[in-house]
Enzyme design. Structure first.
Site, PDB file in Angstrom:
ATOM      1  N   ARG A  71       4.803   3.418  27.629  1.00  0.00           N
ATOM      2  CA  ARG A  71       6.188   3.212  27.186  1.00  0.00           C
ATOM      3  C   ARG A  71       7.147   2.993  28.364  1.00  0.00           C
ATOM      4  O   ARG A  71       8.281   2.601  28.178  1.00  0.00           O
ATOM      5  CB  ARG A  71       6.646   4.362  26.302  1.00  0.00           C
ATOM      6  CG  ARG A  71       6.858   5.659  27.041  1.00  0.00           C
ATOM      7  CD  ARG A  71       7.329   6.734  26.113  1.00  0.00           C
ATOM      8  NE  ARG A  71       6.293   7.001  25.112  1.00  0.00           N
ATOM      9  CZ  ARG A  71       6.530   7.556  23.943  1.00  0.00           C
ATOM     10  NH1 ARG A  71       7.747   7.868  23.586  1.00  0.00           N
ATOM     11  NH2 ARG A  71       5.539   7.819  23.112  1.00  0.00           N
ATOM     12  N   LYS A 178     -11.719  12.458  24.983  1.00  0.00           N
ATOM     13  CA  LYS A 178     -11.679  13.773  24.384  1.00  0.00           C
ATOM     14  C   LYS A 178     -10.284  14.390  24.550  1.00  0.00           C
ATOM     15  O   LYS A 178      -9.562  13.926  25.437  1.00  0.00           O
ATOM     16  CB  LYS A 178     -12.730  14.675  25.022  1.00  0.00           C
ATOM     17  CG  LYS A 178     -12.453  14.932  26.518  1.00  0.00           C
ATOM     18  CD  LYS A 178     -13.319  15.988  27.069  1.00  0.00           C
ATOM     19  CE  LYS A 178     -12.591  17.267  27.294  1.00  0.00           C
ATOM     20  NZ  LYS A 178     -11.546  17.269  28.316  1.00  0.00           N
ATOM     21  N   LYS A 212     -22.769  11.779  34.053  1.00  0.00           N
ATOM     22  CA  LYS A 212     -22.954  12.316  35.408  1.00  0.00           C
ATOM     23  C   LYS A 212     -24.419  12.218  35.795  1.00  0.00           C
ATOM     24  O   LYS A 212     -25.296  12.500  34.969  1.00  0.00           O
ATOM     25  CB  LYS A 212     -22.494  13.775  35.466  1.00  0.00           C
ATOM     26  CG  LYS A 212     -20.984  13.917  35.484  1.00  0.00           C
ATOM     27  CD  LYS A 212     -20.580  15.348  35.672  1.00  0.00           C
ATOM     28  CE  LYS A 212     -19.063  15.476  35.624  1.00  0.00           C
ATOM     29  NZ  LYS A 212     -18.395  15.115  36.862  1.00  0.00           N
ATOM     30  N   GLU A 246     -14.918  25.904  37.946  1.00  0.00           N
ATOM     31  CA  GLU A 246     -14.003  25.124  38.798  1.00  0.00           C
ATOM     32  C   GLU A 246     -13.171  26.090  39.622  1.00  0.00           C
ATOM     33  O   GLU A 246     -12.721  27.113  39.094  1.00  0.00           O
ATOM     34  CB  GLU A 246     -13.081  24.279  37.927  1.00  0.00           C
ATOM     35  CG  GLU A 246     -13.821  23.292  37.059  1.00  0.00           C
ATOM     36  CD  GLU A 246     -12.884  22.296  36.398  1.00  0.00           C
ATOM     37  OE1 GLU A 246     -12.929  21.114  36.753  1.00  0.00           O
ATOM     38  OE2 GLU A 246     -12.111  22.708  35.541  1.00  0.00           O
ATOM     39  N   HIS A 270     -17.989  19.235  26.974  1.00  0.00           N
ATOM     40  CA  HIS A 270     -18.920  19.184  28.106  1.00  0.00           C
ATOM     41  C   HIS A 270     -20.032  20.240  27.970  1.00  0.00           C
ATOM     42  O   HIS A 270     -21.215  19.930  28.125  1.00  0.00           O
ATOM     43  CB  HIS A 270     -18.188  19.428  29.428  1.00  0.00           C
ATOM     44  CG  HIS A 270     -17.025  18.508  29.653  1.00  0.00           C
ATOM     45  ND1 HIS A 270     -16.996  17.219  29.191  1.00  0.00           N
ATOM     46  CD2 HIS A 270     -15.843  18.693  30.302  1.00  0.00           C
ATOM     47  CE1 HIS A 270     -15.846  16.651  29.542  1.00  0.00           C
ATOM     48  NE2 HIS A 270     -15.134  17.530  30.210  1.00  0.00           N
ATOM     49  N   LYS A 370     -11.432  27.842  34.949  1.00  0.00           N
ATOM     50  CA  LYS A 370     -10.665  27.424  36.131  1.00  0.00           C
ATOM     51  C   LYS A 370     -10.493  28.596  37.076  1.00  0.00           C
ATOM     52  O   LYS A 370     -10.517  29.749  36.648  1.00  0.00           O
ATOM     53  CB  LYS A 370      -9.266  26.971  35.694  1.00  0.00           C
ATOM     54  CG  LYS A 370      -9.259  25.855  34.662  1.00  0.00           C
ATOM     55  CD  LYS A 370      -9.163  24.507  35.317  1.00  0.00           C
ATOM     56  CE  LYS A 370      -9.258  23.400  34.294  1.00  0.00           C
ATOM     57  NZ  LYS A 370      -9.574  22.119  34.832  1.00  0.00           N
TER      58      LYS A 370
HETATM   59  C1  BG6 Z   1     -12.032  17.208  32.001  1.00  0.00           C
HETATM   60  C2  BG6 Z   1     -11.142  18.388  31.761  1.00  0.00           C
HETATM   61  O1  BG6 Z   1     -12.578  16.738  30.799  1.00  0.00           O
HETATM   62  O2  BG6 Z   1     -13.096  17.582  32.852  1.00  0.00           O
HETATM   63  C3  BG6 Z   1     -10.630  18.972  33.069  1.00  0.00           C
HETATM   64  O3  BG6 Z   1     -10.045  17.986  30.964  1.00  0.00           O
HETATM   65  C4  BG6 Z   1     -11.778  19.263  33.989  1.00  0.00           C
HETATM   66  O4  BG6 Z   1      -9.885  20.163  32.840  1.00  0.00           O
HETATM   67  C5  BG6 Z   1     -12.656  18.027  34.121  1.00  0.00           C
HETATM   68  O5  BG6 Z   1     -11.254  19.632  35.255  1.00  0.00           O
HETATM   69  C6  BG6 Z   1     -13.896  18.315  34.928  1.00  0.00           C
HETATM   70  O6  BG6 Z   1     -14.538  17.103  35.165  1.00  0.00           O
HETATM   71  P1  BG6 Z   1     -15.273  16.830  36.546  1.00  0.00           P
HETATM   72  O7  BG6 Z   1     -15.852  15.481  36.395  1.00  0.00           O
HETATM   73  O8  BG6 Z   1     -14.226  16.940  37.597  1.00  0.00           O
HETATM   74  O9  BG6 Z   1     -16.289  17.925  36.635  1.00  0.00           O
END
Ligand code: BG6
Length: 517
Positions: A71, A178, A212, A246, A270, A370
Site C-alpha cells: 500500500r 504461514k 532446509k 533460537e 516447523h 526464543k
Molecule cells: C519463522 C518464524 O517461520 O521461522 C520466526 O516466524 C523464526 O519467528 C523463523 O525465527 C526461523 O527460521 P530460520 O530459517 O531462521 O530457522
C-alpha cells in the site's frame, strides 16, 4: 464471504550464459513473481536475496520479472533502490554481479489489498510486462502478508481475472506463507475460501523448514538407509527429541508476536513437520501425494492432549532478562511495544505420543523458543540402552538441521587402557554435507521459489496437514485463553522454563543436544 465460483476447476548472468553457470541447471519457465507485502521484512530478508541468487546462478529464465505490491506509495525506481539495499544487506553475494540486468525486471504496484483499483492497475502492468519481456502470462503470486488478508487477496485476484483455470496453458500459482489460520476453525474457513478460487495444484503452502538442507537430509536418511528401518520403532527407540532453539529475541515484531506466540509461530508448523518426517511410515513412492499421505496418517495418529491435564503435557514460557553471548538482553515485557501484562508465550515444549504400532509408548519431546542458550535446530533419536551399558553410552542419532547441517551417530567405545575391562565411553561419528560434498547448500527460500516456478509441490505442505496440527493444538490454545497461571518466565540464555525439564524428568529423561561437533 468470497465471490469466487466453486472451482471447476536477460536476467541470467550478464557475462555468462545460463548453460555456462552450472552444468545441468534446469532453468525455470518464464513468468512473473508478484510479491504482496513487498515492503515487508520477509521480502527484504529472504525473497529478494533468493530471487537474486536464483537469477545469478542461472536458475531463472531470462524472461522472468518481479512485481512488488504494497500500500506504500513509491515509484519503480524507489522500489528497485530498496531491493538493492536488501540484496546488499542480506545476500551472500555482492549485488553488483547482475544488478544492472536484474533491476530492469523489477516493478512496483501500489495497492490497498481490499480495493479493486490496485488489482486493475496490477492487471495492466502484468500484461505490459508479458508483452515487453516474454513472461508468457505465467504468474507466481506470493502472499507475504498477514493471514487475515489471504482470502481477500485471492478473491480479488480471481475477480480481476488474474487466476486462470488450472487447465490453461499459461499458469497462475499462489504461494501462501504461514501461519495458515489461527486455530482449527479459522484454518477450516480459510481452506474453504481458498479452495473456492484455487485448485490444489495452484496452492503452494509454505513451511520453509521443509526446504532446509538439514530437513531433507533427515528425510533421505529415513528413506534410503534400510539399515536403520528395522530399528525405527518402539522396540529399539527410547525417546525422540526435537529442539528448535533460537538465541534471538522477537526483534521489532512485537505486534506479530503478541498475536501469534510460539505455539502458532514455531510449533504448529516447523516442529510438527519435523515430527511428521521423523515418525511417518516410509512412502511407497516419492511423489508428493504419497509423502503427504504418510505425513497425514502419522499426524492424525498423535494422541490428543488429555482434557483437564494439558499442563502435564505442554509447557509455555516467556523470556525474562538475561545474558546472551556475553551481552545483557531485555526480557520480553521490556521489548518495544510489548504490553506489561502480555501473556504471549515465547517458548513451548511438549510431550507427545503417537498411537500406532510403530511408536507405541515412545515419548516425542518437542520444544521451540526464543532467547534460549543456543541457536540450533536438532532432532535426536535416543536408542534404548543395553543391559550392561549406562544411559550416557546409549546409542543416539543426531540430525542437526542448522547451523551446519549434519548427521551424527553416538556409539559406545572401549577405552584403550590396560585395566579398562568394561570401561567404555561414548564416541561420535559424523558427517556434514557441505564439507563432504564441498558445496554450499541453497537457502530454503531459493528452493521454494524455484519449485513454485516449476510447479513442484514436493516441499510444500497440504492443507490437511495444517488442519491436523491445529486439531491437536486448538484445545491447548483454548485452555491457555482461560488462564495464564502456567506461563513461566525463564531467563534469557537458559534452556527455557524449569517445567520443561520436569516434562522429561518424570519419564527418567533429560533434554539433549549434540553441541558443537
Ligand atoms: C519463522 C518464524 O517461520 O521461522 C520466526 O516466524 C523464526 O519467528 C523463523 O525465527 C526461523 O527460521 P530460520 O530459517 O531462521 O530457522
Amino acid at each position: 464471504m468470497l465471490a469466487c465460483l466453486p472451482f471447476q476447476n536477460s536476467w541470467s548472468h550478464s557475462t555468462l550464459h545460463t548453460s555456462e553457470v552450472i552444468e545441468n541447471v534446469k532453468v525455470a519457465p518464464p513468468g512473473i513473481i508478484v510479491v504482496f507485502g513487498a515492503t515487508g521484512d520477509l521480502t527484504a530478508r529472504k525473497l529478494m536475496p533468493s530471487i537474486y541468487h536464483l537469477a545469478s546462478s542461472g536458475y531463472l529464465s531470462d524472461h522472468t520479472a518481479m512485481v512488488g505490491v504494497s500500500r506504500i506509495k513509491q515509484s519503480h525506481e524507489e522500489f528497485r533502490d530498496a531491493m538493492k539495499l536488501s540484496v546488499n544487506q542480506y545476500s551472500k553475494q555482492n549485488s553488483d554481479i547482475i544488478w544492472p540486468q536484474l533491476e530492469k525486471k523489477l516493478f512496483y504496484n501500489e495497492a490497498d489489498l481490499s480495493d479493486d483499483e490496485g488489482y486493475e492497475n496490477l492487471k495492466v502492468l502484468l500484461a505490459d510486462i508479458d508483452k515487453n519481456m516474454g513472461t508468457q502470462g505465467n504468474r507466481v503470486f506470493y502472499l507475504a502478508i498477514p493471514a487475515s488478508y489471504f482470502s481477500v487477496v485471492i478473491e480479488k485476484l480471481s475477480k480481476h481475472g488474474l487466476i486462470y483455470d488450472s487447465g490453461d496453458e499459461k499458469w497462475s500459482r499462489v504461494v501462501i506463507e504461514k501461519p495458515f489460520g489461527r486455530d482449527l476453525a479459522s484454518a477450516i474457513e480459510l481452506n474453504r475460501e481458498v479452495s473456492q478460487c484455487l485448485s490444489e495444484d495452484q496452492i503452494f503452502l509454505m513451511d520453509h523448514y521443509l526446504a532446509k538442507e538439514g530437513v531433507q537430509n533427515l528425510f533421505s536418511f529415513r528413506l534410503e538407509n534400510p539399515l536403520f528401518e528395522p530399528l525405527w520403532n518402539h522396540r529399539y527407540i527410547d525417546n525422540i527429541q526435537i529442539s528448535l532453539s533460537e538465541d534471538i529475541g522477537i526483534g521489532s515484531r512485537a505486534n506479530f508476536w503478541e498475536e501469534t506466540g510460539a505455539l502458532r509461530d514455531l510449533f504448529q508448523n516447523h516442529l510438527m513437520q519435523l515430527l511428521a518426517i521423523v515418525a511417518m511410515e516410509p512412502p511407497t513412492d516419492l511423489d508428493p501425494q504419497h509423502i503427504h499421505n504418510e505425513k497425514i496418517k502419522v499426524l492424525n495418529s498423535i494422541r490428543p492432549f488429555p482434557v483437564g491435564e494439558i499442563d502435564r503435557y505442554i509447557v509455555r514460557g516467556q523470556y525474562g532478562p538475561g545474558i546472551i553471548k556475553g551481552e545483557n538482553v531485555l526480557g520480553y515485557k521490556q521489548e518495544k511495544d510489548v504490553p506489561q501484562d502480555s501473556s504471549a508465550e515465547t517458548f513451548v515444549s511438549a510431550k507427545i505420543f503417537i498411537d500406532n504400532d510403530r511408536w507405541m509408548g515412545v515419548p516425542f519431546y518437542i520444544r521451540g523458543g526464543k532467547r534460549l542458550a543456543k541457536q540450533t535446530t536438532e532432532v535426536v533419536v535416543n536408542f534404548k540402552q543395553s543391559n550392561l551399558g549406562s544411559s550416557t553410552n546409549a546409542n543416539a542419532l543426531f540430525f542437526r538441521i542448522q547451523p551446519n547441517a549434519g548427521i551424527y551417530l553416538k556409539m559406545s567405545a572401549k577405552v584403550p587402557v590396560l585395566d579398562s575391562v568394561g570401561h567404555t565411553q561414548p564416541v561420535v561419528f559424523g558427517y556434514q554435507p557441505d564439507q563432504y560434498f564441498k558445496t554450499n547448500s541453497s537457502d530454503a527460500y531459493e528452493k521454494l521459489l524455484y519449485d513454485a516456478f516449476k510447479g513442484n509441490h514436493h516441499l510444500f505442505v497440504q492443507s490437511d496437514e495444517q488442519l491436523a496440527a491445529w486439531r491437536l493444538l486448538t484445545p491447548v490454545l483454548d485452555q491457555w485463553k482461560l488462564s495464564s497461571g502456567d506461563l513461566e518466565e525463564y531467563e534469557s540464555g537458559s534452556w527455557g522454563p524449569s517445567r520443561s525439564d520436569f516434562l522429561l524428568n518424570e519419564n527418567g529423561h533429560s533434554w539433549q543436544i549434540l553441541g558443537d561437533q
